[in-house]
Design an enzyme around this catalytic site. Structure first.
Site, PDB file in Angstrom:
ATOM      1  N   PRO A 133       0.811  -1.224   0.000  1.00  0.00           N
ATOM      2  CA  PRO A 133       0.000   0.000   0.000  1.00  0.00           C
ATOM      3  C   PRO A 133       0.849   1.281   0.000  1.00  0.00           C
ATOM      4  O   PRO A 133       2.050   1.241   0.261  1.00  0.00           O
ATOM      5  CB  PRO A 133      -0.796  -0.102   1.306  1.00  0.00           C
ATOM      6  CG  PRO A 133       0.057  -0.938   2.201  1.00  0.00           C
ATOM      7  CD  PRO A 133       0.820  -1.877   1.321  1.00  0.00           C
ATOM      8  N   CYS A 134       0.194   2.419  -0.261  1.00  0.00           N
ATOM      9  CA  CYS A 134       0.826   3.729  -0.169  1.00  0.00           C
ATOM     10  C   CYS A 134       0.994   4.058   1.307  1.00  0.00           C
ATOM     11  O   CYS A 134       0.120   3.732   2.103  1.00  0.00           O
ATOM     12  CB  CYS A 134      -0.053   4.812  -0.803  1.00  0.00           C
ATOM     13  SG  CYS A 134      -0.370   4.525  -2.558  1.00  0.00           S
ATOM     14  N   PRO A 135       2.053   4.732   1.756  1.00  0.00           N
ATOM     15  CA  PRO A 135       3.130   5.213   0.898  1.00  0.00           C
ATOM     16  C   PRO A 135       4.340   4.272   0.858  1.00  0.00           C
ATOM     17  O   PRO A 135       5.368   4.642   0.336  1.00  0.00           O
ATOM     18  CB  PRO A 135       3.527   6.527   1.590  1.00  0.00           C
ATOM     19  CG  PRO A 135       3.382   6.208   3.055  1.00  0.00           C
ATOM     20  CD  PRO A 135       2.233   5.223   3.152  1.00  0.00           C
ATOM     21  N   MET A 136       4.172   3.041   1.435  1.00  0.00           N
ATOM     22  CA  MET A 136       5.342   2.150   1.488  1.00  0.00           C
ATOM     23  C   MET A 136       5.830   1.775   0.088  1.00  0.00           C
ATOM     24  O   MET A 136       7.027   1.561  -0.111  1.00  0.00           O
ATOM     25  CB  MET A 136       5.019   0.890   2.303  1.00  0.00           C
ATOM     26  CG  MET A 136       4.983   1.113   3.807  1.00  0.00           C
ATOM     27  SD  MET A 136       6.466   1.932   4.465  1.00  0.00           S
ATOM     28  CE  MET A 136       7.655   0.615   4.315  1.00  0.00           C
ATOM     29  N   ASN A 137       4.897   1.730  -0.883  1.00  0.00           N
ATOM     30  CA  ASN A 137       5.334   1.392  -2.240  1.00  0.00           C
ATOM     31  C   ASN A 137       6.297   2.460  -2.781  1.00  0.00           C
ATOM     32  O   ASN A 137       7.293   2.144  -3.417  1.00  0.00           O
ATOM     33  CB  ASN A 137       4.129   1.180  -3.175  1.00  0.00           C
ATOM     34  CG  ASN A 137       3.058   2.236  -3.014  1.00  0.00           C
ATOM     35  OD1 ASN A 137       3.311   3.312  -2.474  1.00  0.00           O
ATOM     36  ND2 ASN A 137       1.857   1.933  -3.485  1.00  0.00           N
TER      37      ASN A 137
END
Lengths: 79, 271
Positions: A16-20
């Site tokens: 998921p965002c923002p880990m991507n």
């Protein structure tokens, strides 16, 4: 496109965002300038946000294309 | 050094920042910061530095936690009243972030020991509450060429300046000598609003982070003055003083001085 030589691939489907974006940023940091990264991302926010943030960091977006329900983002590392 | 999965998650919101990234995070994890005083300034400063992942934090203090400290010294809590401040702070910082190696230095700094204590750190944060220590820390950092973040608070006012020895003004360029004993109301007499300590301690943490990341402009040669009653910040330019007693052209202070501990001496006489 056969004329783009991909140096590294990062599969971030399901991240998921923002880990991507964090992972994309760290991967790009580890690469030499001019090298090309292909990132696999989910539809919706992920492809939208990661593309925008990567561009904002100054990298060159070479291609954004949909493939069987997910997206391919191809980036050339700058600097 | 490469970041582990849990570190990428923990620091994700600062890795995202332009000019920080994974390389910046590695600098922070490799950073060594000495905080002098686990009090009103040292508490918020230590909390933010530990949270940001500063790899080594040394904390110097010789006091125990008292109930009247908790109004502003937010690294401590009701359960650690009576415990050495450095131990109390260490427990809290380790609970926040196990990546941080906390060195609890339960001692009083003197002209004899300070040079050895500051030696191994990249930058020093002065969060002391008395003039003898403040001058001792300034002088030791100038002589050892160790960067120093100074913070001071008084009632509703606060100030901060960053000292890059040899490059920017030091504390003695601002105030050449300590005030005479009794001239300034002592620590206990004056009073302090906790949030003022918080504001200045966090400014000091921010200076440290910028210094280690090598980004932005430090408060070097600039005294930041905060007033809590009108919520104002202003910056006063402070040039290096060529007549400064320690960093000037003809220094008169060439070795460390233990000024009279007027606060504690007065207290002893009263007892």
């Amino acid at each position: 496109m056969s004329d783009i030589k991909i140096d590294q691939i990062l599969d971030l489907k399901g991240v998921p965002c923002p880990m991507n974006f964090v992972k994309t940023k760290l991967k790009l940091e580890s690469m030499q300038a001019g090298k090309i990264l292909e990132v696999l991302l989910d539809d919706g926010e992920p492809i939208k946000n990661v593309t925008a943030s990567t561009k904002e960091e100054g990298h060159e977006i070479l291609k954004v294309e949909e493939k069987n329900g997910y997206w391919n983002l191809i980036v050339r590392k700058s600097r | 050094m490469s970041l582990k999965e849990d570190q990428i998650e923990r620091y994700s919101r600062q890795i995202i920042l332009p000019r920080v990234g994974g390389k910046g995070q590695e600098k922070l994890l490799g950073g060594k910061v000495l905080i002098i005083g686990a009090g009103g300034l040292g508490s918020p400063c230590a909390l933010y530095l530990a949270s940001a992942g500063i790899g080594t934090i040394g904390i110097v203090d010789s006091d125990k936690v008292e109930l009247n400290n908790l109004q502003r010294q937010i690294v401590h809590d009701t359960n650690t009243v009576g415990v050495a401040k450095v131990e109390s702070a260490k427990q809290r910082l380790n609970a926040i972030n196990p990546d941080v190696k906390v060195k609890a230095l339960n001692m009083r700094l003197t002209s004899k020991n300070i040079t050895d204590v500051i030696k191994e750190y990249d930058i020093v944060v002065d969060g002391s509450d008395n003039f003898p220590t403040r001058y001792l820390v300034n002088d030791a950092c100038v002589l050892e060429k160790k960067p120093l973040s100074h913070g001071g608070i008084f009632r509703f006012d606060g100030q901060a300046i960053t000292i890059l020895p040899g490059k920017s003004a030091c504390y003695r360029c601002l105030f050449p000598e300590p005030p005479p004993p009794g001239f300034v109301p002592s620590c206990q007499e004056a009073g302090i609003l906790g949030a003022v300590a918080g504001a200045i301690g966090v400014i000091q943490a921010n200076e440290v982070l910028k210094y280690i990341l090598n980004i932005g402009d430090l408060l070097a040669g600039k005294l930041l003055v905060f007033n809590a009653l009108d919520s104002s910040f202003r910056q006063v330019k402070v040039p290096k003083d060529p007549k400064c007693p320690i960093c000037g052209e003809k220094p008169t202070v060439t070795k460390l001085i233990d000024y009279e501990q007027f606060c504690s001496i007065k207290k002893k006489k009263e007892e």
